[in-house]
Scaffold this active site. Structure first.
Site: not given
Lengths: 484, 117
Positions: B70, B72-74
């Site tokens: 999760v 990754r979306d940063i």
């Protein structure tokens, strides 16, 4: 606001008219007054349709102005800024591209010692004196090469075999045997092979001339012009000039060999830059049908290298001779300046190249030991090897080469309007200048653009004054040599 | 075409193409297999605009076995995408915010809060 701006093109004038050379499509359109005015008003700015129409009011009515804008948008000479043209995908050629021309280096030895030679001079790629390659190609290797050509030419009915060297005629026995063998094998598989060779003419003698004429072998003679120009660089190992030896032999050849037009190929250096005089001598005094010129390939520090100033001078001379070509052809008379004619054919067809030449694609060079290379100038170089005539083309190496040398990857070329025809220029030239075949030849961009512009003007003039001449290029079977 | 006169072979082909396009979508246009597809907008992996199973929930409905971290979306949302992810202003106030985070998947805990200075 939705605005229009220029896309990529080059404008030129000929026969009192404006023409548009579109990039990258390489299409040529003649402009009428409203369409020329639209481009003019637009300049390098971006303006809306209404703005352009308003600027043209008084000169052209609104209907004409809007129609001209629409047509220019349709052919992508101009476009709406908010609607960019789709990005052209980088397309590699089909996997098994048929081999059209095989250049066979039947020897890497030469009886001349031309100072500027790329094969023996200071810029040579392959060591032909102490290197691993044989000095002469054997008959067996030549036969294997013929088999290679017949196989790799795929579905093509016709294939071209060019003999090259060193001095090609030093290995005349193998050349002779190979032509006989190739004819027989081609007939067996239902193909035709067309033969040609390049020679310095020193070894021509009646038997050889007879053979070449009878077998319809196309001949190109490397010669630099009148006596003192020829003897400046084209010398024997003892330093003696070669003009006196070659001149009578060439005249003999031109007298007997009438089955194919015979061309001269001139290497230009800073010391021998006198194109009109060379042309006159080779055509009027010697009797050559065609003369082609190429600047010497060399690293810039060589004294005979053509520097920036030399390129300007060369362009001026090319232009003068090109004009003479134009006047002759407009009057339906032959003119043998082959550089122009070759370029006109490409312009007429609208060639837009992904690669500067056919090397590594439809053309390959074969070294004396049967190594297949990018072209004859790289024959025998391990770094530019594409397989062997025995094992076939190394498709992976070929693919990697095509991947690395596509014009889409030549950043500098992406802003140049001459890229459809130039595509970065000769791989060998780039290798000698920059140490890599992937680089575009930036040292002669101005010359290429100047020369391309001249050829476009001549094309434009001929489209008005002798369209029949250009129409000959429409017929697929008409080769450059048969035109006029 | 009345204002532009095609001169060479390629120009005639351009005119033919323009005519064909005017008559409707060009039919039977051959597209080579190796031709790359037109450029698509970039959708980060796991973007809520695309259905991407294994991103928000794993095969059991939990989050233990996600196929993408999760974290990754940063980066994918605030660098590669138009979506304004809630991150510190790295241009002016917190240029070193990600200095210790070489790999979001491993180092995401090192991304700290930023306090106004």
């Amino acid at each position: 606001m939705i605005t229009l701006s220029r896309r990529e093109f080059h404008l030129f004038q000929a026969a009192g008219q404006d023409f548009l050379y579109l990039v990258p499509s390489a299409a040529i359109f003649a402009l009428d007054q409203p369409s020329a005015a639209v481009l003019n008003v637009l300049g390098n700015a971006s303006r809306s349709d209404d703005d352009i129409v308003a600027a043209l009011a008084g000169r052209f009515d609104e209907v004409a102005a809007r129609a001209a804008i629409r047509e220019l948008v349709e052919v992508r000479a101009i476009g709406y800024e908010q609607r960019p043209d789709p990005v052209l995908p980088k397309m590699l050629p089909m996997a098994a591209f048929p081999l059209n021309t095989m250049v066979l280096n039947v020897t890497n030895q030469c009886n001349l010692a031309c100072t500027y030679c790329y094969e023996y001079g200071e810029d040579k790629i392959v060591d032909t004196e102490h290197g691993k390659q044989s000095k002469f190609m054997s008959e067996a290797t030549a036969r294997e090469s013929v088999e290679f050509l017949l196989k790799e030419s795929g579905p093509s009915r016709i294939a071209h075999l060019t003999f090259f060297g060193g001095e090609t005629l030093l290995n005349f026995p193998v050349l002779q045997a190979t032509i006989a063998y190739a004819r027989q094998r081609a007939a067996e598989v239902g193909k035709t092979i067309d033969f040609s060779l390049t020679t310095n003419a020193t070894l021509l003698k009646p038997e050889i001339i007879e053979f070449l004429a009878e077998n319809q072998v196309g001949v190109t003679i490397s010669i630099d012009g009148p006596q003192e120009l020829q003897n400046r660089f084209r010398v024997f190992h003892n330093g003696a000039g070669s003009y006196e030896v070659v001149a009578p032999k060439i005249k003999e050849l031109l007298k007997r060999h009438r089955s194919r037009p015979i061309g001269a190929r001139v290497t230009l250096t800073s010391d021998t830059l006198d194109i009109t005089r060379i042309y006159r001598h080779l055509t009027e005094e010697m009797g050559f049908w065609e003369v082609g010129f190429a600047p010497v390939t060399t690293s810039p520090q060589q004294q005979y290298a053509i520097g920036e100033h030399g390129f300007d001078k060369m362009l001026g001379q090319f232009r003068a001779l090109a004009h003479e070509f134009l006047e002759n052809v407009a009057a339906n008379k032959h003119h043998g300046f082959s550089n122009v004619k070759d370029t006109l054919e490409e312009i007429h067809k609208g060639v837009s190249k992904a690669y500067p030449c056919g090397a590594g694609l439809g053309l390959l060079g074969v070294s004396t030991d049967g190594d297949v290379a990018l072209c004859h100038r790289f024959a025998g170089s391990d770094a530019h090897k594409f397989g062997t005539v025995r094992d076939g083309i190394d498709r992976e190496t070929q693919r990697a080469f095509l991947e690395d040398h596509h014009v889409a990857d030549k950043t500098d070329c992406q802003k140049c309007w001459a890229r459809p025809l130039c595509s970065g220029g000769c791989y060998h030239e780039a290798h000698v200048r920059y140490g890599t075949t992937t680089r575009p030849n930036l040292h002669y961009c101005e010359w290429i653009r100047g020369w391309t512009d001249t050829c476009l003007q001549i094309y434009g003039e001929l489209s008005e004054r002798n369209p029949d001449f250009l129409a000959r290029f429409d017929r697929e079977e008409v080769k450059a040599e048969a035109v006029l | 075409m009345t204002h532009l006169k095609p001169i060479n072979q390629k120009a005639n082909r351009v005119v033919d193409h323009v005519k064909a396009e005017a008559e409707g979508p060009v039919k039977a246009d051959v597209v080579a297999l190796q031709q790359t597809t037109p450029q698509q907008p970039h959708f980060p992996l796991g973007c809520s605009l695309v259905f991407s199973p294994g991103w928000e929930a794993d095969s059991t409905g939990g989050t233990a076995g996600l196929c993408q971290p999760v974290e990754r979306d940063i980066f994918d949302c605030h660098i590669g995408c138009f979506w304004p992810a809630q991150v510190p202003d790295q241009l002016n106030h917190a240029p070193d915010w990600t200095a210790k985070c070489a790999s979001a998947q491993k180092d995401w805990r090192k991304l700290d809060l930023v306090f106004p200075g």
